[in-house]
Design an enzyme around this catalytic site. Structure first.
Site, PDB file in Angstrom:
ATOM      1  N   HIS A 172     -10.206   1.057   0.369  1.00  0.00           N
ATOM      2  CA  HIS A 172      -9.802   2.359   0.915  1.00  0.00           C
ATOM      3  C   HIS A 172     -10.996   3.285   1.074  1.00  0.00           C
ATOM      4  CE1 HIS A 172      -5.533   2.453   1.534  1.00  0.00           C
ATOM      5  NE2 HIS A 172      -5.245   2.095   0.300  1.00  0.00           N
TER       6      HIS A 172
ATOM      7  N   HIS B 293      -8.555  -3.417  -3.728  1.00  0.00           N
ATOM      8  CA  HIS B 293      -7.758  -2.667  -2.756  1.00  0.00           C
ATOM      9  C   HIS B 293      -8.240  -1.221  -2.654  1.00  0.00           C
ATOM     10  CE1 HIS B 293      -3.734  -1.823  -0.781  1.00  0.00           C
ATOM     11  NE2 HIS B 293      -4.079  -0.595  -1.165  1.00  0.00           N
ATOM     12  N   GLU B 294      -8.431  -0.565  -3.795  1.00  0.00           N
ATOM     13  CA  GLU B 294      -8.831   0.848  -3.781  1.00  0.00           C
ATOM     14  C   GLU B 294     -10.270   1.025  -3.297  1.00  0.00           C
ATOM     15  OE1 GLU B 294      -6.428   2.792  -3.882  1.00  0.00           O
ATOM     16  OE2 GLU B 294      -4.970   1.515  -4.891  1.00  0.00           O
TER      17      GLU B 294
ATOM     18  N   CYS C 290       0.851  -1.183   0.000  1.00  0.00           N
ATOM     19  CA  CYS C 290       0.000   0.000   0.000  1.00  0.00           C
ATOM     20  C   CYS C 290       0.888   1.235   0.000  1.00  0.00           C
ATOM     21  CB  CYS C 290      -0.913  -0.007   1.227  1.00  0.00           C
ATOM     22  SG  CYS C 290      -2.037   1.392   1.292  1.00  0.00           S
TER      23      CYS C 290
END
Length: 191
Positions: A152, A148-149, A106
């Site tokens: 977030h 992953h994004e 990350c």
């Protein structure tokens, strides 16, 4: 603004570190697709490029808007670049679900990686930089990036998905290289 223009413009911004409150809360929906968003997107692409990232969520530069950019290869190795505002992730279930272990890192915790299982393919629905509907389906690095994004923007960092033991190893790895990353990285390059 077209992606090709967004890639040429922009100012590199510092990436916020894990622990910053903006990374641990749900992002606000994007409702205005005007010039301020376009400037933000250009800055996100510039920052991602400077950090040699695969993607970047707005929260990672301290902006609590539900938008991320991506610039990485898919399962065929083809480079794909784009924007997703207000993402909604769709993952395979049942017999179609196949998990893949991969070392994940990350940009908000640079220099540290841990093996994480995620579905091999992901579909992300949302809006592009103009507010038009967009759907991206991908495997490989891009499929992982979409997951992953989107995490977030829901207030989750990938370390939240790790076991306590794996998180300790991740922290140890980060501590070993922390002095190489200045507080304003990637505005100032790592040493």
């Amino acid at each position: 603004m077209p992606i090709a223009e967004l890639l040429k413009l922009g100012t590199v911004r510092p990436i916020v570190a894990w622990g910053d409150p903006v990374l641990h809360r749900e992002a606000r929906p994007v409702t205005d697709f005007g010039p301020e968003l376009q400037t933000l997107l250009a800055d996100m692409f510039a920052t991602n490029t400077a950090a040699a990232g695969a993607g970047l969520a707005a929260a990672q530069i301290g902006v609590d808007l539900a938008v991320f950019i991506y610039d990485c290869g898919d399962e065929t190795g083809t480079r794909r670049t784009g924007v997703v505002c207000n993402p909604r992730l769709e993952l395979p279930e049942g017999r179609d679900r196949r998990l893949v272990d991969y070392d994940e890192g990350c940009l908000s915790y640079p220099g540290a990686y841990a093996t994480l299982s995620r579905p091999s393919v992901a579909t992300c629905h949302g809006e592009d930089q103009f507010g038009e509907p967009v759907t991206i389906t991908a495997g490989g690095l891009l499929g992982r990036c979409l997951q992953h994004e989107t995490d977030h923007l829901a207030g989750m960092v990938f370390g939240d998905r790790l076991t306590a033991r794996a998180r300790k190893g991740l922290r140890r790895m980060r501590d070993e290289v922390a002095d190489r990353y200045p507080d304003d990285w990637p505005v100032s390059p790592k040493s």
